[in-house]
Design a protein around this motif. Structure first.
Motif, mmCIF file in Angstrom:
data_model
loop_
_atom_site.group_PDB
_atom_site.id
_atom_site.type_symbol
_atom_site.label_atom_id
_atom_site.label_comp_id
_atom_site.label_asym_id
_atom_site.label_seq_id
_atom_site.Cartn_x
_atom_site.Cartn_y
_atom_site.Cartn_z
ATOM 1 N N LEU A 212 0.829 -1.215 0.000
ATOM 2 C CA LEU A 212 0.000 0.000 0.000
ATOM 3 C C LEU A 212 0.862 1.264 0.000
ATOM 4 O O LEU A 212 0.365 2.369 0.199
ATOM 5 C CB LEU A 212 -0.931 0.010 1.219
ATOM 6 C CG LEU A 212 -1.895 -1.177 1.311
ATOM 7 C CD1 LEU A 212 -2.677 -1.136 2.617
ATOM 8 C CD2 LEU A 212 -2.859 -1.185 0.128
ATOM 9 N N GLY A 213 2.169 1.100 -0.216
ATOM 10 C CA GLY A 213 3.063 2.254 -0.255
ATOM 11 C C GLY A 213 3.532 2.720 1.108
ATOM 12 O O GLY A 213 4.158 3.772 1.221
ATOM 13 N N SER A 214 3.231 1.936 2.159
ATOM 14 C CA SER A 214 3.712 2.216 3.515
ATOM 15 C C SER A 214 3.592 3.697 3.902
ATOM 16 O O SER A 214 4.587 4.353 4.199
ATOM 17 C CB SER A 214 5.173 1.763 3.648
ATOM 18 O OG SER A 214 5.547 1.702 5.001
ATOM 19 N N PRO A 215 2.361 4.236 3.907
ATOM 20 C CA PRO A 215 2.215 5.661 4.215
ATOM 21 C C PRO A 215 2.672 6.031 5.625
ATOM 22 O O PRO A 215 2.989 7.191 5.883
ATOM 23 C CB PRO A 215 0.700 5.908 4.058
ATOM 24 C CG PRO A 215 0.058 4.558 4.126
ATOM 25 C CD PRO A 215 1.076 3.589 3.607
ATOM 26 N N ASP A 216 2.757 5.044 6.533
ATOM 27 C CA ASP A 216 3.173 5.346 7.912
ATOM 28 C C ASP A 216 4.663 5.122 8.140
ATOM 29 O O ASP A 216 5.115 5.076 9.279
ATOM 30 C CB ASP A 216 2.359 4.510 8.910
ATOM 31 C CG ASP A 216 2.549 3.007 8.716
ATOM 32 O OD1 ASP A 216 3.056 2.594 7.644
ATOM 33 O OD2 ASP A 216 2.180 2.240 9.621
ATOM 34 N N ARG A 217 5.448 4.995 7.071
ATOM 35 C CA ARG A 217 6.893 4.801 7.263
ATOM 36 C C ARG A 217 7.467 6.014 7.990
ATOM 37 O O ARG A 217 7.092 7.162 7.702
ATOM 38 C CB ARG A 217 7.591 4.581 5.919
ATOM 39 C CG ARG A 217 7.525 5.754 4.966
ATOM 40 C CD ARG A 217 7.936 5.357 3.546
ATOM 41 N NE ARG A 217 7.942 6.491 2.636
ATOM 42 C CZ ARG A 217 6.862 6.955 2.024
ATOM 43 N NH1 ARG A 217 5.677 6.396 2.247
ATOM 44 N NH2 ARG A 217 6.951 7.985 1.190
ATOM 45 N N PRO A 218 8.393 5.771 8.942
ATOM 46 C CA PRO A 218 8.871 6.867 9.796
ATOM 47 C C PRO A 218 9.583 7.972 9.032
ATOM 48 O O PRO A 218 9.614 9.115 9.490
ATOM 49 C CB PRO A 218 9.828 6.169 10.774
ATOM 50 C CG PRO A 218 9.474 4.709 10.718
ATOM 51 C CD PRO A 218 8.924 4.460 9.354
ATOM 52 N N TRP A 219 10.176 7.660 7.881
ATOM 53 C CA TRP A 219 10.973 8.664 7.162
ATOM 54 C C TRP A 219 10.185 9.354 6.046
ATOM 55 O O TRP A 219 10.748 10.082 5.235
ATOM 56 C CB TRP A 219 12.233 8.014 6.586
ATOM 57 C CG TRP A 219 11.951 6.799 5.742
ATOM 58 C CD1 TRP A 219 11.672 6.761 4.408
ATOM 59 C CD2 TRP A 219 11.911 5.447 6.195
ATOM 60 N NE1 TRP A 219 11.462 5.468 4.001
ATOM 61 C CE2 TRP A 219 11.596 4.639 5.079
ATOM 62 C CE3 TRP A 219 12.105 4.827 7.439
ATOM 63 C CZ2 TRP A 219 11.466 3.250 5.163
ATOM 64 C CZ3 TRP A 219 11.973 3.451 7.520
ATOM 65 C CH2 TRP A 219 11.662 2.675 6.398
ATOM 66 N N ALA A 220 8.868 9.149 5.992
ATOM 67 C CA ALA A 220 8.061 9.802 4.950
ATOM 68 C C ALA A 220 8.122 11.320 5.118
ATOM 69 O O ALA A 220 8.095 11.838 6.237
ATOM 70 C CB ALA A 220 6.622 9.321 5.033
ATOM 71 N N LYS A 221 8.218 12.030 3.983
ATOM 72 C CA LYS A 221 8.209 13.497 4.013
ATOM 73 C C LYS A 221 6.797 13.978 3.651
ATOM 74 O O LYS A 221 6.089 13.305 2.898
ATOM 75 C CB LYS A 221 9.223 14.050 3.009
ATOM 76 C CG LYS A 221 10.650 13.629 3.295
ATOM 77 C CD LYS A 221 11.606 14.276 2.301
ATOM 78 C CE LYS A 221 13.027 13.773 2.506
ATOM 79 N NZ LYS A 221 13.186 12.358 2.091
ATOM 80 N N PRO A 222 6.397 15.148 4.158
ATOM 81 C CA PRO A 222 5.029 15.616 3.920
ATOM 82 C C PRO A 222 4.660 15.711 2.442
ATOM 83 O O PRO A 222 3.504 15.508 2.069
ATOM 84 C CB PRO A 222 5.010 17.007 4.576
ATOM 85 C CG PRO A 222 6.140 16.994 5.556
ATOM 86 C CD PRO A 222 7.167 16.034 5.028
ATOM 87 N N ASP A 223 5.651 16.030 1.583
ATOM 88 C CA ASP A 223 5.320 16.212 0.165
ATOM 89 C C ASP A 223 5.555 14.950 -0.675
ATOM 90 O O ASP A 223 5.441 14.982 -1.897
ATOM 91 C CB ASP A 223 6.120 17.393 -0.425
ATOM 92 C CG ASP A 223 7.618 17.219 -0.232
ATOM 93 O OD1 ASP A 223 8.019 16.327 0.549
ATOM 94 O OD2 ASP A 223 8.392 17.973 -0.869
ATOM 95 N N ASP A 224 5.877 13.824 -0.029
ATOM 96 C CA ASP A 224 6.016 12.566 -0.778
ATOM 97 C C ASP A 224 4.669 12.192 -1.402
ATOM 98 O O ASP A 224 3.625 12.361 -0.757
ATOM 99 C CB ASP A 224 6.458 11.414 0.148
ATOM 100 C CG ASP A 224 7.942 11.473 0.485
ATOM 101 O OD1 ASP A 224 8.654 12.277 -0.141
ATOM 102 O OD2 ASP A 224 8.364 10.729 1.384
ATOM 103 N N PRO A 225 4.667 11.674 -2.642
ATOM 104 C CA PRO A 225 3.395 11.235 -3.226
ATOM 105 C C PRO A 225 2.780 10.115 -2.391
ATOM 106 O O PRO A 225 3.496 9.244 -1.900
ATOM 107 C CB PRO A 225 3.782 10.718 -4.615
ATOM 108 C CG PRO A 225 5.233 10.924 -4.782
ATOM 109 C CD PRO A 225 5.807 11.452 -3.496
ATOM 110 N N LYS A 226 1.479 10.157 -2.217
ATOM 111 C CA LYS A 226 0.774 9.124 -1.445
ATOM 112 C C LYS A 226 0.009 8.227 -2.417
ATOM 113 O O LYS A 226 -0.945 8.667 -3.065
ATOM 114 C CB LYS A 226 -0.180 9.767 -0.435
ATOM 115 C CG LYS A 226 0.556 10.507 0.677
ATOM 116 C CD LYS A 226 -0.404 11.060 1.713
ATOM 117 C CE LYS A 226 0.331 11.656 2.911
ATOM 118 N NZ LYS A 226 1.200 12.782 2.557
#
Length: 315
Positions: A212-226
């Protein structure tokens, strides 16, 4: 409802759909595994480094005691962490996992990454400058120790995770027991088509993590595509009366990939499972395939200096 299974190259079968436990907090994962089993999941994916195997074990023990499942009804995978790749450490690492999970054997044990970290210390060993300390252990030697674990009955099947095609071929060149699966990140932004085709040619099943693209990954940036907010996916989902998550999961399953979404929310665990009552058209499968943008979200970029870093190669 019974989940379809995929036949492995050793004649055993693996349920094509399971519950992932990466990032599931110890306080939440026991209930999540219990809920998943009650909903109908018969495949749980674990790893030593997730730090929650004891809690998964508590859930399994509870469901065995309740008579909801017997040991042979459920498929349990775990992974050898990369501070334990040195051959003399492998068997004890597996036995620690078995003890944590309260099991006598695993159904599948994977080398978590081809990269080796410095042994006999922290799970993420750092030098004085805060850089990861690597080991010169070669995963080919690790593989021979895994084969010995199969012969001792500690695990029924063995495989790899995050290996590229050249690394898989190196294992195959020495293996008396070939890997049954390669567990890799796989979702529409990283569809892994070339690696899947290679593994199929070697009779190795792909297991898709972070589907599912791991939206809760700790290193996700706010502007990363979801991934799940992708308007093209939303439009496909609307056509089928399903959520974008269900469409993405169905896409992976329909390609023949074992798929292991993580959740600790009962309603989401149930929604993720509800993908066996519809089928994507060939045209929609092909359309979703075009979303690939090499959008890797688990690059393991602290280990790019390792000679065994897997993502320098094209696939």
């Amino acid at each position: 409802m019974a989940v379809p299974s995929v036949k492995l190259n050793n004649g055993l079968s693996i349920p094509i759909f399971g519950l992932g436990t990466w990032k599931s907090k110890p306080g939440e994962v026991t209930q999540a595994v219990k809920d998943a089993i009650d909903i109908g999941y018969r495949h749980i994916d674990c790893a030593h480094v997730y730090g929650n195997e004891k809690e998964v074990g508590e859930a399994l023990e509870a469901k065995f005691k309740e008579g909801v499942i017997k040991r042979e009804d459920i498929f349990i995978t775990s992974k050898l962490w990369i501070t334990f790749l040195r051959p003399d450490l492998v068997e004890n690492a597996l036995k620690t996992t078995l003890s944590n999970l309260k099991l006598d054997y695993l159904d599948l044990y994977l080398i978590h990454w081809p990269i080796a970290y410095k042994e006999e210390g922290d799970l993420f060993p750092l030098d004085a400058d805060g850089n990861i300390q690597h080991s010169d252990t070669d995963y080919v030697d690790t593989w021979k120790a895994l084969e010995a674990c199969v012969k001792k009955g500690l695990t029924k099947s063995i495989g790899v995770s995050n290996f590229n095609s050249k690394q898989i071929q190196r294992v195959l060149d020495v293996a008396t027991i070939p890997p049954v699966t390669n567990q890799v990140e796989c979702h529409p932004y990283l569809n892994q088509k070339r690696l899947i085709d290679f593994c199929k040619s070697k009779h190795i099943v792909i297991t898709a993590y972070s589907p599912l693209g791991s939206p809760d990954r700790p290193w996700a940036k706010p502007d990363d595509p979801k991934l799940l907010d992708d308007p093209k996916l939303k439009s496909i989902a609307a056509k089928y009366g399903k959520s974008t998550a269900q469409v993405v999961l169905r896409w992976n399953v329909q390609r023949g990939n074992v798929t292991i979404p993580k959740s600790v929310t009962k309603s989401r665990i149930a929604e993720n499972f509800d993908i066996f009552n519809f089928k994507l058209s060939d045209e929609d499968i092909a359309l979703i395939d075009t979303f690939d943008c090499n959008g890797r979200i688990c690059p393991m970029d602290r280990s790019t200096e390792s000679p065994h870093y897997p993502f320098h190669e094209p696939f």
